[in-house]
Design a protein around this motif. Structure first.
Motif, mmCIF file in Angstrom:
data_model
loop_
_atom_site.group_PDB
_atom_site.id
_atom_site.type_symbol
_atom_site.label_atom_id
_atom_site.label_comp_id
_atom_site.label_asym_id
_atom_site.label_seq_id
_atom_site.Cartn_x
_atom_site.Cartn_y
_atom_site.Cartn_z
ATOM 1 N N ILE A 34 26.240 27.621 42.795
ATOM 2 C CA ILE A 34 26.835 27.397 41.480
ATOM 3 C C ILE A 34 28.200 26.725 41.647
ATOM 4 O O ILE A 34 28.976 27.085 42.529
ATOM 5 C CB ILE A 34 26.986 28.723 40.704
ATOM 6 N N ASP A 35 28.453 25.747 40.808
ATOM 7 C CA ASP A 35 29.746 25.077 40.794
ATOM 8 C C ASP A 35 30.699 25.911 39.926
ATOM 9 O O ASP A 35 30.684 25.826 38.703
ATOM 10 C CB ASP A 35 29.592 23.661 40.234
ATOM 11 N N VAL A 36 31.502 26.753 40.567
ATOM 12 C CA VAL A 36 32.414 27.643 39.850
ATOM 13 C C VAL A 36 33.786 26.988 39.738
ATOM 14 O O VAL A 36 34.365 26.578 40.744
ATOM 15 C CB VAL A 36 32.553 28.999 40.564
ATOM 16 N N GLN A 37 34.281 26.881 38.505
ATOM 17 C CA GLN A 37 35.628 26.351 38.287
ATOM 18 C C GLN A 37 36.518 27.440 37.689
ATOM 19 O O GLN A 37 36.391 27.769 36.516
ATOM 20 C CB GLN A 37 35.604 25.139 37.364
ATOM 21 N N PRO A 38 37.417 28.020 38.493
ATOM 22 C CA PRO A 38 38.307 29.056 37.945
ATOM 23 C C PRO A 38 39.451 28.443 37.133
ATOM 24 O O PRO A 38 39.994 27.392 37.487
ATOM 25 C CB PRO A 38 38.851 29.754 39.196
ATOM 26 N N GLU A 47 52.738 31.378 48.203
ATOM 27 C CA GLU A 47 53.097 32.374 49.213
ATOM 28 C C GLU A 47 52.375 33.706 49.016
ATOM 29 O O GLU A 47 52.412 34.579 49.887
ATOM 30 C CB GLU A 47 54.610 32.610 49.222
ATOM 31 N N GLU A 48 51.698 33.875 47.886
ATOM 32 C CA GLU A 48 50.917 35.099 47.663
ATOM 33 C C GLU A 48 49.571 35.064 48.370
ATOM 34 O O GLU A 48 48.894 36.084 48.475
ATOM 35 C CB GLU A 48 50.687 35.321 46.164
ATOM 36 N N MET A 49 49.149 33.889 48.835
ATOM 37 C CA MET A 49 47.852 33.762 49.477
ATOM 38 C C MET A 49 47.890 34.382 50.868
ATOM 39 O O MET A 49 48.715 34.012 51.694
ATOM 40 C CB MET A 49 47.439 32.287 49.567
ATOM 41 N N GLN A 50 46.974 35.329 51.118
ATOM 42 C CA GLN A 50 47.031 36.118 52.346
ATOM 43 C C GLN A 50 46.027 35.685 53.409
ATOM 44 O O GLN A 50 46.126 36.115 54.550
ATOM 45 C CB GLN A 50 46.797 37.596 52.007
ATOM 46 N N PHE A 56 41.784 28.766 49.758
ATOM 47 C CA PHE A 56 40.759 27.841 49.279
ATOM 48 C C PHE A 56 40.663 27.896 47.756
ATOM 49 O O PHE A 56 40.655 26.857 47.081
ATOM 50 C CB PHE A 56 39.398 28.182 49.908
ATOM 51 N N TRP A 57 40.597 29.110 47.203
ATOM 52 C CA TRP A 57 40.434 29.245 45.754
ATOM 53 C C TRP A 57 41.734 28.979 45.008
ATOM 54 O O TRP A 57 41.715 28.571 43.847
ATOM 55 C CB TRP A 57 39.838 30.607 45.412
ATOM 56 N N PHE A 58 42.855 29.175 45.666
ATOM 57 C CA PHE A 58 44.135 28.782 45.072
ATOM 58 C C PHE A 58 44.152 27.275 44.830
ATOM 59 O O PHE A 58 44.562 26.795 43.771
ATOM 60 C CB PHE A 58 45.281 29.195 46.001
ATOM 61 N N ASP A 59 43.680 26.525 45.817
ATOM 62 C CA ASP A 59 43.649 25.061 45.695
ATOM 63 C C ASP A 59 42.630 24.589 44.668
ATOM 64 O O ASP A 59 42.800 23.531 44.047
ATOM 65 C CB ASP A 59 43.339 24.423 47.059
#
Length: 432
Positions: A34-38, A47-50, A56-59
């Motif tokens: 599925i092409d998921v677009q958040p 800086e919150e990305m751990q 990946f999903w932040f981008d």
């Protein structure tokens, strides 16, 4: 389906540490094709990305401009003028009348209307076929608005505070449930609540029960490492809020200390009750036994779960009506082969069978909680048996891959039926 399914996911904040279950869901849907677009209504900082998955999903996430931004105000003015009757006489009136009993939320969340009109334009341009939202508050309000502006169907997943806190149990919540094509229930208890609150029967799979599971990073078959702690470690991972029951855990630890048993309790998490709980620890003279360590990254959480001996989360019904459904922290602890202790609350009893794969005690009962902790502290064999049974429960019934596959199949079924019987037509958005 011949055409790749494109679904928009609406979040208040995404991705973030407090919603790793949602991150697992969108990643598994992507893996299934599925092409998921958040879309995130609020900005998240890099800086919150751990880890790499969060990055990946932040981008990939589209961060919606603020409600007062030029882009959103232009979208709002276009539709409110061009479609005056539908917007002001329909959506706004229904929204205000449905939230009249919660004025604080009403005025605080009216701003999402401009963001919703902005997202609507984007969704129509990109041929999104479906909208799914997490949490029944602002994210689902946006999905509801978009549905009435464009005709794009929506579904959503409520969790706990967003439906159980009395301030959110409004007529508008009922409207959002009734207007959704389906509403995911994370437990049988949630399903019962949704059906009764909305006064809408559970027909044609309207309230599918899909557990909020844990990912493969927790479910590998590696046995729990044999760490040699100088004394048993009791672990609690939760926001420092009333419904998590930290107050009663501290009381129970005081009882255990009086019996001259060695232990160390580590509290992971932050929240509004931190100062109050620290003071309670000082009053009980437990400073050498209890440590507050703040929020941990996903890697740190997995590591400390490997090192602990017992996991305890004594959930309660908060005075506000807030309560837990099935806490993800309990699932993660069980997946890491930790024996768990919690309370006899509907939802939790769907995860833990007391004496079989964990222990349950009455809520707000520090003596019963202390007795359960003492039982586990004194019996390594019982800890091992409960831990293995707990792992098997998670692997079979609370596996993120298995549970998300159920949601994937529902999306395909809904879209196939809709495309066959009722092709999407964009009533208002096509004239933007």
């Amino acid at each position: 389906m011949k055409k790749k399914v494109k679904i928009a996911y609406i979040f208040t904040r995404f991705p973030c540490l407090t919603q790793l279950f949602a991150l697992r869901e969108v990643e598994e849907l992507r893996r299934l094709g599925i092409d998921v677009q958040p879309y995130s209504l609020n900005r998240v900082q890099a800086e919150e990305m751990q880890d790499s998955l969060m990055k990946f999903w932040f981008d990939k996430t589209i961060y919606v401009p603020s409600s007062s931004s030029f882009q959103c105000l232009v979208s709002l003015s276009k539709i409110s003028i061009k479609h005056f009757r539908i917007f002001w006489g329909g959506l706004i009136v229904k929204y205000i009348s449905g939230n009249i009993q919660n004025l604080r939320y009403l005025f605080a969340s009216l701003a999402v209307f401009s963001q919703a009109t902005h997202i609507t334009q984007e969704l129509v341009k990109t041929n999104v076929m479906w909208i799914h939202a997490h949490f029944a508050t602002n994210a689902t309000t946006v999905a509801w608005i978009i549905k009435h502006l464009s005709g794009i169907p929506y579904s959503f997943t409520p969790h706990a505070y967003d439906i159980f806190k009395r301030e959110f149990q409004t007529e508008f919540l009922k409207t959002k449930i009734q207007d959704a094509h389906f509403v995911v229930a994370e437990s049988q208890f949630n399903k019962f609540f949704l059906q009764n609150f909305s006064e809408q029967k559970s027909e044609n799979g309207r309230y599918p029960v899909i557990h909020c599971g844990v990912g493969a990073d927790y479910l590998h078959r590696q046995l729990k490492k044999d760490y040699k702690n100088p004394f048993p470690i009791i672990l609690c991972i939760a926001r420092l809020v009333e419904k998590k029951g930290h107050e009663y855990l501290i009381r129970a630890l005081d009882i255990i200390k009086q019996q001259a048993l060695d232990f160390k309790c580590i509290m992971v998490g932050n929240g509004p009750l931190k100062e109050q709980l620290i003071n309670q620890v000082k009053e009980k003279k437990l400073e050498d036994r209890v440590e507050f360590v703040g929020e941990f990254s996903p890697v740190q959480v997995r590591d400390i779960l490997e090192r602990a001996d017992i996991f305890c989360l004594p959930c309660i019904h908060a005075n506000s009506g807030d309560r837990d459904g099935i806490p993800v922290a309990l699932m993660e602890a069980m997946a890491k082969r930790l024996p768990v202790i919690s309370t006899h609350m509907k939802g939790i009893t769907e995860l833990i069978r007391s004496g079989d794969n964990g222990l349950l005690v009455p809520e707000r009962d520090e003596q019963a909680l202390a007795d359960a902790l003492i039982t586990l502290l004194k019996s390594a064999n019982l800890r091992s048996r409960l831990a293995e049974a707990g792992y098997n429960t998670i692997h079979e019934y609370f596996n993120s891959q298995k549970e998300t596959t159920k949601l994937y199949q529902i999306f395909l079924k809904q879209l196939t039926e809709r495309n066959t019987k009722d092709p999407l037509t964009y009533r208002i958005a096509k004239s933007f």
